[in-house]
Structures are given as structure tokens and as C-alpha cells.
Write a protein that holds these residues in place. Structure first.
Motif, mmCIF file in Angstrom:
data_model
loop_
_atom_site.group_PDB
_atom_site.id
_atom_site.type_symbol
_atom_site.label_atom_id
_atom_site.label_comp_id
_atom_site.label_asym_id
_atom_site.label_seq_id
_atom_site.Cartn_x
_atom_site.Cartn_y
_atom_site.Cartn_z
ATOM 1 N N GLN A 125 0.984 -1.186 -0.061
ATOM 2 C CA GLN A 125 -0.269 -0.197 -0.225
ATOM 3 C C GLN A 125 1.406 1.199 -0.152
ATOM 4 O OE1 GLN A 125 -2.518 -1.562 3.880
ATOM 5 N NE2 GLN A 125 -4.291 -2.078 1.961
ATOM 6 N N ALA A 126 2.180 1.095 0.762
ATOM 7 C CA ALA A 126 2.658 1.928 0.905
ATOM 8 C C ALA A 126 3.575 2.606 -0.867
ATOM 9 C CB ALA A 126 3.753 2.183 1.660
ATOM 10 N N VAL A 165 -3.318 0.128 -6.056
ATOM 11 C CA VAL A 165 -3.985 -1.149 -6.643
ATOM 12 C C VAL A 165 -4.865 -0.229 -7.708
ATOM 13 C CG1 VAL A 165 -4.891 -3.191 -5.849
ATOM 14 C CG2 VAL A 165 -3.124 -2.381 -4.248
ATOM 15 N N LEU A 166 -4.398 -1.016 -8.445
ATOM 16 C CA LEU A 166 -5.990 -0.982 -9.538
ATOM 17 C C LEU A 166 -7.119 -1.801 -10.578
ATOM 18 C CD1 LEU A 166 -2.361 0.089 -12.546
ATOM 19 C CD2 LEU A 166 -4.277 1.604 -10.415
ATOM 20 N N GLY A 167 -6.713 -3.401 -9.541
ATOM 21 C CA GLY A 167 -7.426 -4.366 -9.478
ATOM 22 C C GLY A 167 -7.106 -5.664 -8.925
ATOM 23 N N PHE A 168 -7.704 -6.490 -9.060
ATOM 24 C CA PHE A 168 -7.412 -7.898 -8.963
ATOM 25 C C PHE A 168 -8.237 -8.592 -9.335
ATOM 26 C CE2 PHE A 168 -9.905 -7.587 -5.302
ATOM 27 C CZ PHE A 168 -10.563 -8.291 -5.268
ATOM 28 N N ALA A 169 -7.568 -10.140 -9.488
ATOM 29 C CA ALA A 169 -8.146 -11.508 -9.424
ATOM 30 C C ALA A 169 -7.090 -12.738 -9.480
ATOM 31 C CB ALA A 169 -8.525 -11.597 -11.401
ATOM 32 N N ARG A 184 3.485 4.018 -7.092
ATOM 33 C CA ARG A 184 3.587 5.814 -6.818
ATOM 34 C C ARG A 184 4.710 6.504 -7.206
ATOM 35 N NH1 ARG A 184 -0.126 6.465 -1.943
ATOM 36 N NH2 ARG A 184 -1.311 4.129 -1.996
ATOM 37 N N ALA A 185 6.703 5.777 -7.200
ATOM 38 C CA ALA A 185 7.130 6.777 -7.586
ATOM 39 C C ALA A 185 7.241 7.152 -9.175
ATOM 40 C CB ALA A 185 8.385 5.794 -7.135
ATOM 41 N N ASP A 186 7.041 5.913 -9.991
ATOM 42 C CA ASP A 186 6.756 7.178 -11.064
ATOM 43 C C ASP A 186 5.267 6.795 -12.185
ATOM 44 O OD1 ASP A 186 7.111 4.122 -11.401
ATOM 45 O OD2 ASP A 186 9.377 4.372 -11.817
ATOM 46 N N GLY A 187 4.308 5.549 -11.722
ATOM 47 C CA GLY A 187 3.179 5.817 -12.041
ATOM 48 C C GLY A 187 3.256 4.387 -13.251
ATOM 49 N N VAL A 188 4.776 3.895 -13.174
ATOM 50 C CA VAL A 188 4.884 2.185 -14.112
ATOM 51 C C VAL A 188 4.184 1.628 -13.544
ATOM 52 C CG1 VAL A 188 6.226 0.289 -15.356
ATOM 53 C CG2 VAL A 188 6.911 2.797 -14.756
ATOM 54 N N TYR A 195 1.809 -12.073 1.663
ATOM 55 C CA TYR A 195 3.076 -11.621 0.774
ATOM 56 C C TYR A 195 2.467 -11.708 -0.532
ATOM 57 C CZ TYR A 195 5.239 -12.597 4.993
ATOM 58 O OH TYR A 195 5.858 -12.470 6.309
ATOM 59 N N TYR A 196 3.319 -10.110 -1.430
ATOM 60 C CA TYR A 196 2.522 -10.508 -2.271
ATOM 61 C C TYR A 196 3.767 -10.485 -3.155
ATOM 62 C CZ TYR A 196 -1.725 -8.220 -1.077
ATOM 63 O OH TYR A 196 -2.296 -7.738 -0.238
ATOM 64 N N PHE A 197 4.559 -10.996 -4.574
ATOM 65 C CA PHE A 197 6.129 -10.932 -4.982
ATOM 66 C C PHE A 197 5.862 -11.005 -6.439
ATOM 67 C CE2 PHE A 197 3.883 -14.690 -3.840
ATOM 68 C CZ PHE A 197 3.470 -16.170 -5.117
ATOM 69 N N GLY A 198 7.305 -11.604 -7.339
ATOM 70 C CA GLY A 198 7.201 -11.658 -8.803
ATOM 71 C C GLY A 198 6.374 -10.458 -9.732
ATOM 72 N N PHE A 199 6.778 -9.525 -9.332
ATOM 73 C CA PHE A 199 6.558 -8.257 -9.922
ATOM 74 C C PHE A 199 6.980 -8.411 -11.494
ATOM 75 C CE2 PHE A 199 5.567 -6.541 -5.675
ATOM 76 C CZ PHE A 199 4.598 -6.091 -5.952
#
Length: 83
Positions: A40-41, A45-49, A58-62, A74-78
Motif C-alpha cells: 500500500q505504501a 492497486v488497480l484491480g485483482f483476480a 507510486r514513485a514513477d507511475g509504472v 505476501y506479494y511477489f513476482g512483479f
């Protein structure tokens, strides 16, 4: 509405949650790992499935995609979206 990705996502979700990893193991396998507060920091979040989440850094809009496991969360594998 039929979701052509549903079967694939269900298989991914079952595989990810079959043996939830500890953070250190996930970091070795996927690189950086975020807990919910860290996600969250750093991202909107744009959406999820499940087990995927679309986010914007947030830093660069990517825009990126990330996987998550159920518990501990845990969130991973970007992976950056191309194009």
C-alpha cells in the motif's frame, strides 16, 4: 461473463497456497517481497483476480503485475507491463 483466465488462475492459486512460503524463501525465488502495508505504501492497486494484482508504482507511475499468497499475505513476482 466468461473469464477465459479463470481455470489458469485457480491452478496458480492452488499451487501458491499449497505450500505458503516464508518471506525469505519467496525473496530468494522472486526477489523483492511486500507485505500488505508495504504494498500500500509503494503502489496503488488497480484491480485483482486472485492470485494476481495489477498495481501502479507510486514513485514513477509504472504499471506492474504481482502475485500473492493467501496466508501469510505476501506479494511477489512483479513483472512490468510491456507496451
Amino acid at each position: 461473463m466468461i473469464d477465459p483466465t479463470e481455470d489458469i488462475r485457480r491452478e496458480m492459486l492452488a499451487e501458491i497456497n499449497a505450500a505458503p512460503g516464508i518471506r525469505e524463501h519467496l525473496e530468494q525465488q522472486y526477489g523483492q517481497v511486500w507485505d500488505t502495508a508495504q504494498l500500500q505504501a509503494d503502489f496503488d492497486v488497480l484491480g485483482f483476480a486472485a492470485p494476481l494484482v495489477a498495481v501502479r508504482r507510486r514513485a514513477d507511475g509504472v504499471k506492474w503485475s504481482v502475485m500473492f499468497q493467501g496466508s501469510p499475505r505476501y506479494y511477489f513476482g512483479f513483472e512490468p507491463h510491456r507496451g
